[in-house]
Design a protein around this motif. Structure first.
Motif, PDB file in Angstrom:
ATOM      1  N   LEU A  89       0.852  -1.203   0.000  1.00 34.40           N
ATOM      2  CA  LEU A  89       0.000   0.000   0.000  1.00 34.40           C
ATOM      3  C   LEU A  89       0.878   1.240   0.000  1.00 34.40           C
ATOM      4  O   LEU A  89       1.957   1.258   0.601  1.00 34.40           O
ATOM      5  N   TYR A  90       0.370   2.266  -0.675  1.00 35.78           N
ATOM      6  CA  TYR A  90       1.098   3.538  -0.732  1.00 35.78           C
ATOM      7  C   TYR A  90       0.296   4.582   0.031  1.00 35.78           C
ATOM      8  O   TYR A  90      -0.893   4.800  -0.255  1.00 35.78           O
ATOM      9  N   VAL A  91       0.940   5.208   0.977  1.00 29.90           N
ATOM     10  CA  VAL A  91       0.273   6.209   1.816  1.00 29.90           C
ATOM     11  C   VAL A  91       0.744   7.592   1.382  1.00 29.90           C
ATOM     12  O   VAL A  91       1.959   7.839   1.290  1.00 29.90           O
ATOM     13  N   SER A  92      -0.212   8.475   1.134  1.00 34.06           N
ATOM     14  CA  SER A  92       0.128   9.851   0.737  1.00 34.06           C
ATOM     15  C   SER A  92      -0.798  10.819   1.453  1.00 34.06           C
ATOM     16  O   SER A  92      -1.869  10.443   1.921  1.00 34.06           O
ATOM     17  N   VAL A  93      -0.371  12.091   1.498  1.00 37.03           N
ATOM     18  CA  VAL A  93      -1.164  13.148   2.126  1.00 37.03           C
ATOM     19  C   VAL A  93      -1.387  14.237   1.082  1.00 37.03           C
ATOM     20  O   VAL A  93      -0.413  14.803   0.546  1.00 37.03           O
ATOM     21  N   ARG A  94      -2.654  14.476   0.794  1.00 43.60           N
ATOM     22  CA  ARG A  94      -2.993  15.490  -0.182  1.00 43.60           C
ATOM     23  C   ARG A  94      -2.897  16.876   0.443  1.00 43.60           C
ATOM     24  O   ARG A  94      -3.140  17.059   1.629  1.00 43.60           O
ATOM     25  N   SER A  95      -2.563  17.862  -0.371  1.00 46.19           N
ATOM     26  CA  SER A  95      -2.438  19.245   0.105  1.00 46.19           C
ATOM     27  C   SER A  95      -3.353  20.129  -0.723  1.00 46.19           C
ATOM     28  O   SER A  95      -3.528  19.909  -1.933  1.00 46.19           O
TER      29      SER A  95
END
Length: 475
Positions: free
Chosen positions: A45-51
């Motif tokens: 799984l790839y975890v990202s944080v949108r801005s």
């Protein structure tokens, strides 16, 4: 211990080491067969944080936040909050705690990728569990744990970048690895048992063991013969036998012993019973007589005499009769063989053997024999059982000690040597009997074999007889 000692241990115990090594490998293989095959499936799984802003600084902050959050997210993977949903989705008949033992989640350092592994005896179920855990984990994080208040969407995004596939081969057991480990373990146990066995074994096996017990030289080695009881006088019964040759080698070594005086008289004894001292004495006497020397063989074992039986003579009258004045020495000496060997049997068993053997009459008898013969051999009882041999040794040139390979213990031999030293008797050397013909504990001697082949009659009518001799050296 030196390197040669370890090599000797390996040579002596190679069967044990090989057996434990094979058992270790076989045991590991059997253990692997008994284990239920387990399949592993993994998803990433790839975890990202949108801005809200697309600036570089905002993107860097989002990435750093994701890296920090992943460390906590890994612990959420096998939580009941996630696994209860997996159990409902797949209709699993187990609790969240049980399912958690089959789930492994990890993430590399400074990474935003989470790897999830699921293990199960069923390959398809392992893949289904891994994919379900990934899906439900993403749902819990995005829609529950990281969802802001109100109707706003979560800034955290979890996407599957590598779905779990059905594994084609089991991940466990690792049969090949288990066999190698079993072989290594068996080999280690074999080596350990071999060294421990060698340390705890106090029996004499080789010349090295003799050297550890006494400073006296080894005069000769006599090989083990299973038929020794049937043919005790091997020098006479089979002169070309390898054991007969070893007695002749002993004879040669004995002739080089530096003894003060013209006569050579020896007491032949051992530390304990059953070490072959009587047969050694008898065969040595025959070998000495073969050289033309005049030899007197005296049965000084007044408790358990054997010489008369071995030599095939009447032993009812002998040494005891001479010592108590009932008979003259010249009347009880019996010629044997070609007349160069004379045997003095023990006679009747007395109630006081030690007193008779330590008497002045015994001293005068041995002095008379020493004057009349080139060699005097006295077969005496074991040193550690009774004092007879030690008492008689004071009237002779010294002692020849017999020690049996695989039977005599080093403390026993040491105690026998110390007993002789305590009374001032001289130990000329040790004769090792019952040595194996082969192996690390064997003693080098020539093995001779003879054969006679009849050839066909020649044209001249004269038969030709050709003798062949072969010699091999065994060490």
């Amino acid at each position: 211990m030196e390197l040669r000692d370890y090599l000797r241990i390996l040579h002596r115990n190679w069967i044990l080491i090989l057996a434990l090594t094979v058992l270790g490998g076989a045991g590991a293989y059997g253990y692997s067969l008994l284990q239920t095959p387990t399949y592993e499936a993994s998803t990433q799984l790839y975890v990202s944080v949108r801005s809200e802003s697309s600036g570089v600084s905002e993107l860097a902050q989002g990435t750093n936040f994701a890296r920090q959050a992943v460390v906590s997210f890994v612990d959420v993977v096998d939580s009941a909050l996630v696994l209860d949903r997996v159990i409902d989705d797949l209709n699993l008949n187990e609790s969240a705690q049980q399912l958690a033992k089959t789930i492994d989640a990890s993430s590399p350092t400074n990474s935003v990728i989470i790897s999830i592994k699921a293990s199960n005896p069923n390959a398809e179920m392992a893949a289904s569990i891994a994919n379900s855990v990934g899906t439900n984990f993403a749902n819990v994080v995005v829609n529950q744990l990281e969802k802001p208040d109100g109707n706003a969407a979560s800034l955290v995004k979890v996407e599957t970048i590598e779905p779990a596939l059905v594994p084609t081969s089991p991940a466990a057991p690792h049969t090949a690895v288990n066999i190698v480990l079993g072989i290594i373990l068996g080999l280690g146990l074999g080596l350990g048992f071999a060294v421990l066995r060698s340390i705890l074994d106090t029996r004499i096996h080789s010349l090295h063991d003799i050297e550890a017990a006494t400073d006296s030289p080894v005069l000769g080695g006599i090989a083990l013969d299973p038929d020794a009881k049937k043919r005790p006088l091997i020098v006479h019964a089979d002169p070309r036998n390898p054991r007969a040759e070893s007695f002749r080698s002993l004879r040669t070594n004995l002739q080089f012993i530096d003894v003060d005086g013209a006569s050579r008289s020896f007491v032949v004894s051992s530390a304990g019973p059953g070490e072959g001292k009587s047969t050694t004495t008898a065969n040595l006497a025959i070998a000495l007589a073969e050289t033309g020397a005049r030899v007197a063989l005296v049965d000084g074992d007044l408790r358990l005499p054997r010489v008369a039986d071995y030599m095939g003579i009447e032993g009812g009258v002998g040494l005891t009769d001479v010592l108590i004045g009932r008979a003259e020495l010249v009347d009880v000496l019996q010629p044997w063989g070609t007349g160069r060997l004379f045997v003095l049997p023990s006679g009747r068993t007395p109630p006081n053997p030690s007193e008779l053997l330590g008497s002045q009459a015994m001293q005068r008898t041995l002095e008379a024999l020493a004057e009349a013969f080139d060699y005097v051999l006295v077969d005496a009882p074991p040193l550690l059982l009774v004092t007879d041999a030690a008492v008689v040794s004071r009237f002779t040139s010294g002692v020849l000690m017999v020690a049996a390979s695989g039977t005599t213990k080093k403390p026993q031999l040491t105690a026998a040597v110390e007993k002789l030293n305590a009374i001032g008797s001289r130990l000329f050397g040790v004769i090792v009997t019952m040595l194996p013909a082969k192996g690390p504990d064997s003693y080098g001697y020539g093995a001779y074999s003879y054969s006679v082949q009849e050839e066909s009659v020649s044209p001249s009518g004269r038969g030709e007889r050709r003798a062949r001799r072969s010699k091999t050296e065994e060490t």
